[in-house]
Write an enzyme that holds these catalytic residues in place. Sequence first.
Site, PDB file in Angstrom:
ATOM      1  N   ILE A  40       0.760  -1.186   0.041  1.00 17.43           N
ATOM      2  CA  ILE A  40       0.107  -0.159  -0.047  1.00 17.43           C
ATOM      3  C   ILE A  40       0.858   1.302  -0.114  1.00 17.43           C
ATOM      4  O   ILE A  40       0.309   2.347  -0.462  1.00 17.43           O
ATOM      5  CB  ILE A  40      -0.910   0.053   1.019  1.00 17.43           C
ATOM      6  CG1 ILE A  40      -2.169   1.099   0.908  1.00 17.43           C
ATOM      7  CG2 ILE A  40      -0.346   0.483   2.343  1.00 17.43           C
ATOM      8  CD1 ILE A  40      -3.243   0.675   1.988  1.00 17.43           C
ATOM      9  N   HIS A 110       5.999 -12.336   5.982  1.00 14.56           N
ATOM     10  CA  HIS A 110       5.825 -12.175   4.463  1.00 14.56           C
ATOM     11  C   HIS A 110       7.181 -11.660   4.098  1.00 14.56           C
ATOM     12  O   HIS A 110       8.062 -11.206   4.755  1.00 14.56           O
ATOM     13  CB  HIS A 110       4.833 -10.672   4.362  1.00 14.56           C
ATOM     14  CG  HIS A 110       5.388  -9.608   5.456  1.00 14.56           C
ATOM     15  ND1 HIS A 110       4.958  -9.694   6.760  1.00 14.56           N
ATOM     16  CD2 HIS A 110       5.759  -8.428   4.994  1.00 14.56           C
ATOM     17  CE1 HIS A 110       5.462  -8.508   7.377  1.00 14.56           C
ATOM     18  NE2 HIS A 110       6.133  -7.643   6.317  1.00 14.56           N
TER      19      HIS A 110
END
Length: 124
Positions: A40, A110
């Site tokens: 994002i 991640h």
Amino acid sequence: MAVNGTGPYNPDNIFAKILRGDIPCKKVFENGWVLAFHDIAPKAPVHVIIIPKKPYVSFIDFSKNASADEIAAVMQSTGQIAADLKLEESGYRVITNAGQNAGQEVPHFHLHLLGGKALPPFPV
Ligand code: 5GP
């Protein structure tokens, strides 16, 4: 603030919400093991987050507790995404942050895939 890279998995973390479909993401890749989506707040022209669908807090948690098939799936997916995004020739970086000192913000393991420009010298 960076999270502690240990402790129980918190199912309220933002990537768990993305996995549940509670909040949207710009999906790049998905298979039975893995979801990948654009960050994002990208730190490079290409900045993709690759996550296992199962709940792991950190790299150590993932490496200890994921199956060999799942570990292979995350690695193979990351390579495939890098190739599909045409990063092989220009180069790219794959990193993971774990715990407070590394600045991990989201406590769901991640990988960051970064590329699309000349990246600053490591660490970035
Ligand atoms: P970390 O610091 O945990 O290694 O990286 C977390 C990353 O997740 C950051 O690069 C941050 O921009 C990204 N991120 C945080 N919230 C969201 C979100 O709601 N959607 C997406 N796509 N990325 C997010």
